[in-house]
Enzyme design. Structure first.
Site, mmCIF file in Angstrom:
data_model
loop_
_atom_site.group_PDB
_atom_site.id
_atom_site.type_symbol
_atom_site.label_atom_id
_atom_site.label_comp_id
_atom_site.label_asym_id
_atom_site.label_seq_id
_atom_site.Cartn_x
_atom_site.Cartn_y
_atom_site.Cartn_z
ATOM 1 N N HIS A 16 1.026 -1.092 0.151
ATOM 2 C CA HIS A 16 0.046 0.168 0.088
ATOM 3 C C HIS A 16 0.461 1.188 0.101
ATOM 4 C CE1 HIS A 16 -3.555 2.074 1.631
ATOM 5 N NE2 HIS A 16 -2.922 3.185 1.457
ATOM 6 N N GLU A 20 3.619 8.629 -5.756
ATOM 7 C CA GLU A 20 3.827 10.298 -5.653
ATOM 8 C C GLU A 20 3.966 10.829 -3.761
ATOM 9 O OE1 GLU A 20 1.382 10.069 -9.253
ATOM 10 O OE2 GLU A 20 0.914 9.031 -7.308
ATOM 11 N N GLU A 190 -10.857 3.764 6.264
ATOM 12 C CA GLU A 190 -10.027 4.596 6.442
ATOM 13 C C GLU A 190 -11.301 6.361 7.092
ATOM 14 O OE1 GLU A 190 -6.914 7.351 5.209
ATOM 15 O OE2 GLU A 190 -7.648 6.399 3.840
#
EC number: 3.5.4.-
Length: 330
Positions: A16, A20, A190
């Site tokens: 994961h 960037e 999340e």
């Protein structure tokens, strides 16, 4: 063997990681030292991001000026992968943001080639592309419809602001990509609740959830994930810094594993968090009292989902067994 030596010796994976968001800060400092001072506040361990947009703003303001061409992707990836090798991370799944292809007018296959060219010997890397939920119905749709033809693309991920609705067309697109041999992932649980994890599993058909933290709020969703063999690619330090969990001691990874959900650990966006894969293992031990056997299971979980030959998985498993038995792997 000291714990730090044991963690270093474990053959690890990272499953994961946003390329960037993994831009090494030292590259920015070397490029424009006047704009990027050493040790900025947002990279300190006690810094907490107030909101996801706060986090995203800092990430984009640092990453976008750098990632302007294929050479920059190569340079960043080379530095990122060198850090993996130094930590005995041997398998990496990393994603680039699909919208970059539009922002800088650079075809996705060229980004893939640049990242691939940076992979050192001894490291297995699988390259994904990630997109916002809204991209499914936006200007990127023609590009999305061609992803199944991209050589070197291992799979796709749905990421970004979780409050966005998941477009109805997404399920069919994800199914077509799986039929073409691509791995499909989804960020869920999340900032969204357990219902987003259920949606990702039942409607999108994924067996790789990025984060999954808030699935703990609904025991039925935890059971669903365990029954379907879903893996949660978790990022404890990211979850702390973004205030998804109030403390690392309250992180649910141990409870998920006890319930039969396969969990891995990764760094997510080390540009923002200044964390390493080894750090993630250390906090499991220091904050959640993971034993060496439990840390080894986390490492094994990463290899269980790794896109590598069975022979390699067996060899790594034997290496982990030797570590646990106190001998040094050959």
């Amino acid at each position: 063997m000291k714990l730090s030596d044991f963690i270093q010796a474990l053959p690890k994976t990272e499953t994961h990681l946003h390329v960037e968001g993994a831009l090494p800060y030292e590259l920015l400092q070397a490029w424009k030292p006047e704009e990027y001072p050493p040790n900025p506040a947002f990279r300190q361990p006690d810094y907490r991001y107030a909101t996801f947009p706060d986090f995203d703003s800092i990430l984009l303001s640092h990453a976008l000026p750098w990632f302007t061409n294929a050479e920059r992707y190569y340079e960043a990836s080379k530095a990122i992968f060198a850090k993996h090798v130094a930590q005995n991370v041997r398998y990496v799944e990393t994603s680039f943001h699909l919208a970059v292809t539009k922002f800088i007018r650079l075809p996705g296959p060229e980004i893939i080639a640049a990242i691939r060219a940076a992979v050192p010997a001894g490291l297995e890397v699988r390259i994904f592309t990630g997109m916002l939920r809204s991209d499914i119905v936006g200007d990127l749709r023609p590009t999305i419809d061609q992803l199944h033809t991209w050589d070197g693309l291992a799979g796709v991920d749905l990421h970004g602001f979780e409050a966005m609705r998941t477009e109805p067309e997404t399920a069919a697109i994800w199914a077509r990509l799986r039929a073409a041999g691509k791995i499909t992932k989804c960020h869920a649980g999340e900032f969204g609740g357990a219902d987003r994890v259920r949606e990702a599993i039942e409607q999108l058909g994924v067996d790789r959830i990025q984060h999954g933290v808030r699935a703990i709020e609904d025991p039925a969703v935890v059971r669903l994930a365990a029954e379907r063999g879903v893996t949660f690619d978790m990022c404890p330090i990211s979850n702390l810094r973004l205030q998804v969990v109030p403390s690392l001691r309250e992180h649910p990874i141990r409870r998920f594993m006890a319930a039969g959900v396969r969990c891995t650990v990764s760094t997510d966006d080390p540009l923002n968090f200044a964390n390493t894969v080894n750090d993630e293992y250390h906090v499991l031990a220091s904050e959640l009292d993971f034993t060496r056997a439990e840390l080894s299971q986390v490492a094994r979980n990463g290899w269980a989902v790794a896109d590598v030959p069975v022979a390699m998985k067996r060899a790594v498993s034997g290496e982990i067994d030797q570590l646990l038995n106190g001998s040094t792997p050959a």
